[in-house]
Design a protein around this motif. Structure first.
Motif, PDB file in Angstrom:
ATOM      1  N   SER A 179       0.824  -1.205   0.000  1.00 51.87           N
ATOM      2  CA  SER A 179       0.000   0.000   0.000  1.00 51.87           C
ATOM      3  C   SER A 179       0.865   1.264   0.000  1.00 51.87           C
ATOM      4  O   SER A 179       0.570   2.226  -0.718  1.00 51.87           O
ATOM      5  N   ILE A 180       1.933   1.265   0.780  1.00 51.78           N
ATOM      6  CA  ILE A 180       2.826   2.440   0.764  1.00 51.78           C
ATOM      7  C   ILE A 180       3.413   2.621  -0.635  1.00 51.78           C
ATOM      8  O   ILE A 180       3.547   3.733  -1.134  1.00 51.78           O
ATOM      9  N   GLU A 181       3.728   1.511  -1.289  1.00 43.49           N
ATOM     10  CA  GLU A 181       4.334   1.608  -2.610  1.00 43.49           C
ATOM     11  C   GLU A 181       3.332   2.019  -3.696  1.00 43.49           C
ATOM     12  O   GLU A 181       3.699   2.224  -4.852  1.00 43.49           O
ATOM     13  N   GLY A 182       2.051   2.114  -3.302  1.00 37.59           N
ATOM     14  CA  GLY A 182       1.067   2.603  -4.266  1.00 37.59           C
ATOM     15  C   GLY A 182       0.332   1.497  -5.005  1.00 37.59           C
ATOM     16  O   GLY A 182      -0.144   1.700  -6.120  1.00 37.59           O
TER      17      GLY A 182
END
Ligand SMILES: Cc1cc2nc3c(=O)[nH]c(=O)nc-3n(C[C@H](O)[C@H](O)[C@H](O)COP(=O)(O)O)c2cc1C
Ligand code: SF4
Ligand code: FES
Lengths: 419, 159
Positions: A179-182
Motif C-alpha cells: 500500500s505504501i508503494e502505491g
C-alpha cells in the motif's frame, strides 16, 4: 505499585504538544540511546522481553536483529498505525494524545536498525490523528529530534505519514508495504521476509504503535525494569481496550498477565445493569471467544494461547447474557468477508458463503444441515489461505460454535433466537 | 487535457510526492487530495487522467486503487456523508437503533442520498472508537457515545 508508561502523559492539557512531552521527561531516552551502538540498543530490547503488540507477539529485539548490518543498504522502519481489528482503539490514544512518545520510540528504533527513513501507516479514517502526527513531526524537526545529524550525532532520520484509505487487510505487514508503494493492499508471499526484502525491496522492520511506544522506557528505565513487569515470557505494560457491555469502557494500561476478571470488574466497573458476563472476546474479533468459565485467565500471550485463543491486539469485547452469539458470529464474519482482499479463493469465496449461511440463521431462515455446512466450510478455508485473515475468520467462528453450539442449533431448528 | 485539477490541489499533490522515492507511491495521497477538493466529494475521470499524467501511471491502475480502497468515492456523495459503525462493539450498544433512527429522520435507507444531496447514509466497519460506542463519522469528524436524541441534534446542527 504499577507505573504507567504508555498513557502517563495523556492526562495533562495539550498533551500532544512537544512542550508537554518535554516537561514530562520526554526526549531523554533518545540522547541516552545515541550514546550506545545500534547493536547495544537491540540487545537491550531483547533483554527487556518486549513482544509485538500488533497481534502476533513476536519478540521485538529479535525482529530488529534480522536486519542486515551492511551500512550501505537503505533500510526502513514502518510503524503500523492501521488499527483495524474491531474492538481495538488503543493506538489511537497514543497517536492523538501523545504522538511524541511514538516518535521518540520510532527514532530510537530507526537508529538501532540503521534506518534513515520511516513511515507511519495510519488508517484513513484517523484524520484527526494524522493531523496530530504531522504537527508533532514538524515540532520534532524544529527542535532537532528529527532531520539531519539528530542532536549532534551522525544519525539522520525523516519520518513520513502515509494514510490508508479503507482496507483492513493493510494492517497485515506485507499488504501495508504494498500500500505504501502505491498498490492494492494484497499480502506478499513470505519468504523473503521484510527484514531482508521489505519496502522498495529494502530491509524493513514493521512494528505496531504500542510496541514502538514501549521503547523509550526500556532505554531510560532499563530492560530489567521492563522484564520484571508481568509474566516472565510476555512481560511489560499492556494497553487493554475494553468495550461492549461494561460500565466504564476505555483504554487501560495494566501489567501484562492481569486477570480478565480484574479488567472487567475492577477497572471497567463491571457489567451494565448488574447483568452477567456471557462471553468475552479477549484480543479483537480474530481471537476466539471465551466464556464466563474462563474469566480468571491471565491476559498474556501464552496463557491465552494455551486456552486456544489469543491476546491479539488486547481488545477485550464483553458481552452480557442478553447477547445473541449467532448475531455476533454473523457480524464478525460479515466483517471478514467484506475485508477479504480477494487474492485467494478459499478466503474470498469461503467467507462469502459463511456469511450467507450465518445471515439466514440469524434472520430465521436457517435450514437443516446448516451447522454441518458451516463446519465443512471452515474446514475448507482453514490452513489453505495465503495470509492469516482467512484463518482468523475460521478461528473466530469455530470459537463461537464450540462454546455456544446450542444457540446455533436453536436458530436452525426454531428459526428464532433463544435469548 | 480538458478539465484540470486546481492549482492548489496540484500543489498539495506535489508536496505529497516528496515523501517517497518514486512517483507511484504518492498515488493514494493524490487520490485522497483530489477527492477532498472535489465539490461532490468523489473522484472524476478528469482527476484520474490528470493524476495518471503526474505520476506516470495509467488511469486504469488508479481506478483499480480507487475500487480496492473503500474510502475513495466513485459516485457523488451528499454534502454530509454519514457513516455509522455497525461492527461488534457499536452493535452491542445499539448501533442498529441509531441507524433506523437516522433512516427515519432523513427518510432514506442505508446506501441512499437525500433528494437535496445534503446527506448520504452508509454503514461502515469498526472505526477504532469502540470505547465510545455507538459512534459515527460525518465527513472527517467522529461523533461518539451516540443516543437517538444526540443524533437528532447533530443532524439539526448541520447547515
Ligand atoms: C489481517 C491482519 C490485520 C492486521 N492488522 C494490524 C493492525 O491493524 N495493526 C497492527 O499493528 N498489526 C496488525 N497486524 C499484524 C501485523 O501483520 C504485524 O504482525 C505487526 O504490525 C507487527 O508489529 P509488532 O511486532 O510490533 O506487533 C495484522 C495482521 C493481519 C494478518
Ligand atoms: S487470506 Fe483473504 S485477505 Fe489473506 S490473501 Fe487470501 S484473500 Fe487476501
Ligand atoms: S466497533 Fe464501532 S468503532 Fe469499533
Amino acid at each position: 505499585m504499577f507505573e504507567e508508561i504508555l498513557i502517563k502523559n495523556i492526562k495533562v492539557p495539550e498533551s500532544h504538544r512537544i512542550v508537554s512531552y518535554l516537561r514530562n521527561g520526554g526526549y531523554t531516552a533518545l540522547p541516552e540511546a545515541l550514546k550506545h551502538s545500534g547493536e547495544t540498543i537491540i540487545q537491550m530490547v531483547k533483554d527487556s522481553g518486549l513482544r509485538g503488540r500488533g497481534g502476533a507477539g513476536f519478540p521485538t529485539g529479535l525482529k530488529w536483529s534480522f536486519i542486515p548490518k551492511d551500512p550501505t543498504l537503505q533500510k526502513y522502519l514502518c510503524c503500523n498505525a492501521d488499527e483495524g481489528e474491531p474492538g481495538t482503539f488503543k493506538d489511537r490514544e497514543i497517536i492523538e494524545k501523545d504522538p511524541h512518545l511514538l516518535l521518540e520510540g520510532m527514532t530510537i528504533a530507526s537508529y538501532a536498525i540503521g534506518a534513515s527513513k520511516a513511515y507511519i501507516y495510519i488508517r484513513g479514517e484517523f484524520e484527526f490523528g494524522a493531523g496530530r502526527l504531522e504537527g508533532a513531526i514538524q515540532e520534532a524537526y524544529d527542535k532537532g529530534f528529527l532531520g539531519k545529524k539528530i542532536l549532534g550525532s551522525g544519525f539522520d532520520l525523516d519520518i513520513y505519514v502515509h494514510r490508508g484509505y479503507g482496507a483492513y487487510i493493510c494492517g497485515e505487514e506485507t499488504a501495508l508495504l504494498e500500500s505504501i508503494e502505491g498498490y492494492r493492499g494484497q499480502p506478499r508471499i513470505k519468504p523473503p521476509f521484510p527484514a531482508l526484502k521489505g519496502l522498495y525491496k529494502k530491509p524493513t522492520v514493521i512494528n505496531n504503535v504500542e510496541t514502538l511506544s514501549c521503547v523509550p522506557a526500556i532505554i531510560s528505565k532499563g530492560p530489567g525494569w521492563f522484564s520484571k513487569i508481568g509474566p516472565e515470557k510476555s512481560p511489560g505494560p499492556k494497553l487493554f481496550c475494553i468495550s461492549g457491555h461494561v460500565n466504564r469502557p476505555g483504554v487501560y494500561e495494566l501489567p501484562m498477565g492481569t486477570p480478565l476478571r480484574d479488567i472487567i470488574y475492577d477497572h471497567a466497573g463491571g457489567i451494565r445493569g448488574g447483568r452477567k458476563v456471557k462471553a468475552v472476546i479477549p484480543g479483537g474479533v480474530s481471537a476466539p471467544m471465551l466464556t464466563v468459565k474462563d474469566i480468571d485467565i491471565a491476559m498474556d500471550f501464552d496463557s491465552l494461547a494455551a486456552k486456544g485463543s489469543m491476546l491479539g491486539s488486547g481488545a477485550v469485547v464483553v458481552m452480557d447474557d442478553t447477547t445473541c452469539i449467532v448475531k455476533i458470529a454473523y457480524i464478525v464474519n460479515k466483517f471478514f468477508s467484506h475485508e477479504s482482499c480477494g487474492k485467494c479463493t478459499p478466503c474470498r469465496e469461503g467467507t462469502t458463503w459463511l456469511t450467507k449461511v450465518l445471515k439466514r440463521l440469524e434472520y430465521g431462515e436457517g435450514r437443516e444441515g446448516d451447522l454441518e455446512l458451516l463446519d465443512s466450510l471452515c474446514g475448507n478455508i482453514f490452513g489453505r489461505t495465503f495470509c492469516p485473515l482467512g484463518d482468523g475468520a475460521v478461528m473466530a467462528l469455530r470459537g463461537a460454535m464450540k462454546n455456544f453450539r446450542d444457540e446455533f442449533e436453536y436458530h436452525a431448528k426454531n428459526k428464532t433466537c433463544m435469548v | 487535457m480538458a478539465v484540470m485539477l486546481k492549482d492548489t490541489t496540484l500543489e498539495k499533490i506535489r508536496r505529497a510526492m516528496k515523501c517517497y522515492p518514486d512517483k507511484r507511491s504518492a498515488c493514494m495521497s493524490a487520490l485522497r487530495i483530489a477527492q477532498l477538493d472535489d465539490p461532490e466529494n468523489r473522484l472524476t475521470e478528469q482527476a484520474f487522467r490528470h493524476i495518471a499524467d503526474l505520476l506516470d501511471m495509467t488511469p486504469v491502475s488508479l481506478h483499480e486503487m480507487a475500487k480496492f480502497y473503500t474510502m475513495y468515492n466513485l459516485e457523488p456523495v451528499g454534502k454530509y456523508h454519514i457513516q455509522v459503525c455497525a461492527n461488534i462493539s457499536c452493535s452491542l450498544l445499539g448501533a442498529e437503533h441509531i441507524i433506523r433512527h437516522i433512516e427515519r429522520i432523513l427518510n432514506i435507507k442505508v446506501g441512499e442520498t437525500t433528494q437535496d444531496n445534503k446527506f448520504t447514509l452508509s454503514t461502515v466497519e469498526c472505526l477504532g472508537s469502540c470505547g465510545t460506542a455507538p459512534m459515527m463519522q460525518i465527513n472527517q469528524e467522529y461523533y461518539e457515545d451516540l443516543t437517538e436524541d444526540k443524533v437528532g441534534s447533530i443532524l439539526d446542527s448541520l447547515e
